[in-house]
Design a protein around this motif. Sequence first.
Motif, PDB file in Angstrom:
ATOM      1  N   UNK A 186       0.869  -1.176   0.000  1.00 35.06           N
ATOM      2  CA  UNK A 186       0.000   0.000   0.000  1.00 35.06           C
ATOM      3  C   UNK A 186       0.908   1.228   0.000  1.00 35.06           C
ATOM      4  N   UNK A 187       1.024   1.868  -1.141  1.00 34.59           N
ATOM      5  CA  UNK A 187       1.979   2.956  -1.257  1.00 34.59           C
ATOM      6  C   UNK A 187       3.402   2.418  -1.273  1.00 34.59           C
ATOM      7  N   UNK A 188       4.353   3.278  -0.935  1.00 32.91           N
ATOM      8  CA  UNK A 188       5.756   2.902  -0.990  1.00 32.91           C
ATOM      9  C   UNK A 188       6.303   2.422   0.347  1.00 32.91           C
ATOM     10  N   UNK A 189       5.568   2.702   1.458  1.00 32.87           N
ATOM     11  CA  UNK A 189       6.159   2.460   2.771  1.00 32.87           C
ATOM     12  C   UNK A 189       5.416   1.440   3.616  1.00 32.87           C
ATOM     13  N   UNK A 190       4.302   0.889   3.119  1.00 30.26           N
ATOM     14  CA  UNK A 190       3.476   0.000   3.946  1.00 30.26           C
ATOM     15  C   UNK A 190       3.088  -1.249   3.169  1.00 30.26           C
ATOM     16  N   UNK A 191       3.077  -2.370   3.864  1.00 29.97           N
ATOM     17  CA  UNK A 191       2.557  -3.622   3.315  1.00 29.97           C
ATOM     18  C   UNK A 191       1.509  -4.157   4.281  1.00 29.97           C
ATOM     19  N   UNK A 192       0.374  -4.601   3.744  1.00 32.42           N
ATOM     20  CA  UNK A 192      -0.713  -5.119   4.581  1.00 32.42           C
ATOM     21  C   UNK A 192      -1.055  -6.536   4.143  1.00 32.42           C
ATOM     22  N   UNK A 193      -1.033  -7.452   5.112  1.00 27.72           N
ATOM     23  CA  UNK A 193      -1.392  -8.851   4.869  1.00 27.72           C
ATOM     24  C   UNK A 193      -2.750  -9.127   5.480  1.00 27.72           C
ATOM     25  N   UNK A 194      -3.606  -9.799   4.730  1.00 25.34           N
ATOM     26  CA  UNK A 194      -4.960 -10.126   5.181  1.00 25.34           C
ATOM     27  C   UNK A 194      -5.034 -11.593   5.590  1.00 25.34           C
ATOM     28  N   UNK A 195      -5.634 -11.841   6.756  1.00 29.43           N
ATOM     29  CA  UNK A 195      -5.826 -13.200   7.272  1.00 29.43           C
ATOM     30  C   UNK A 195      -7.314 -13.494   7.394  1.00 29.43           C
ATOM     31  N   UNK A 196      -7.694 -14.694   6.959  1.00 28.46           N
ATOM     32  CA  UNK A 196      -9.092 -15.112   7.062  1.00 28.46           C
ATOM     33  C   UNK A 196      -9.254 -16.413   7.847  1.00 28.46           C
ATOM     34  N   UNK A 197      -8.159 -16.897   8.421  1.00 28.47           N
ATOM     35  CA  UNK A 197      -8.185 -18.162   9.162  1.00 28.47           C
ATOM     36  C   UNK A 197      -7.296 -18.004  10.385  1.00 28.47           C
TER      37      UNK A 197
END
Length: 413
Positions: free
Chosen positions: A58-69
């Motif tokens: 997300x942009x140049x400075x952030x990474x977001x991981x999504x968990x569903x379990x």
Amino acid sequence: MSPRRPSPRRLVWAVVQGWFAAVVVVIAALMITTRIRVRNRANRGDGFPRVPPVAVPVGEATTITTYTYGDDLYDDMLTAIAGAQERILFESFIFKGDAMGQRFKRALVRAAERGVDVRIVYDGFANLVVSPSFLRFPAPVQVLRYPLISGWFVFNPRRWGRDHRKILVVDDTAAFVGGYNVGSEYATEWRDTHLKVEGGSVWDLDNAFVDFWNLNARRLPMLKDRGSPSWDPRVRAHRNLPRQLVFPVRGMYLEAMDRATDHIYLTAAYFIPDRDILQAIKDARDRGVDVQILVPWVSNHVVADWLSRGFYGEMLRHGVRIFRYRDAMVHAKTATIDGRWSTVGTANIDRLSLTGNYEINLEIHDDDLTKHLETVFASDLDNATELTLDEWESRDIVVRACELLLAPLRPLL
């Protein structure tokens, strides 16, 4: 001599008593039947569809991981705790003393033993059934038990909000937030959504914990507010703060819904909207927005289920599509709008969350992450059944009577 008529006050009191007695009987019956249904669901053991963890820049400075379990999430949370070198901030509404809770406790204690500053917050009321011995930690772990009433003046509504947040921040490099509490049941039997944030936006969650700790942990060492060298407007943490009568999560939802032009996809564990939220949904439909709402078929709070039902007819008549999740408790609190905007967090769409409890939601303006969350939503719909208006209007009179009887409880939830 004619019989004496009862006074209006006595008549009103008799009606109230009769209503209360009927509500108790109905709730008891619903709880028994729901427990049987949930037990049968658990015995099936066939699980539910889920999307593996996916990391999205997300942009140049952030990474977001999504968990569903839950198992996937807990593995990564425990790995982060095991690798901590400086500080761990852990906050959970429910912290069960079962096998999974014990794993987290051991990991937190080990981190403290190797010199990591470990701070823990849990809600005292939500964990009344948890053994006190489990919730005691050896020094130097610092623990804040958020009390039933925060302060002496019990008639102040600002003192009654529960700490419903779920946050883990490790070394200012990784932070987790979302719907998952900590417990073995949640690891495999509940469908929830949680995020891992890495990069500059970790500060938003770190600061949320620090502010809460410093406001409430008066007899414990304070935490230093480190400030943030960067500010990415694409990721924002909205915090409901009953102590300050600040509830931005509700405003976030209202503003985002008013902006919708194409679609709104909403997953709600407990959907009991106030009039403004409901009106925003209906207004969106009136201008042609496709509104789809996913709710549990059977949740862990039967009263919330039945209060939610009181809004189905009005929404279905407006063209809102309602889907009920099968074979597991869907506990997620997520929304996406127009493939561009999304939110994931701890706040439900009910009065307790939006105008009562301490909550935290991330608001994210990013096409790629929003599209991934919409992929998750589509996967969930594969395990859901749509409720049609014809089906709803054909429900029997006993069901309608129960809904009507419980309707006065809506303002409480």
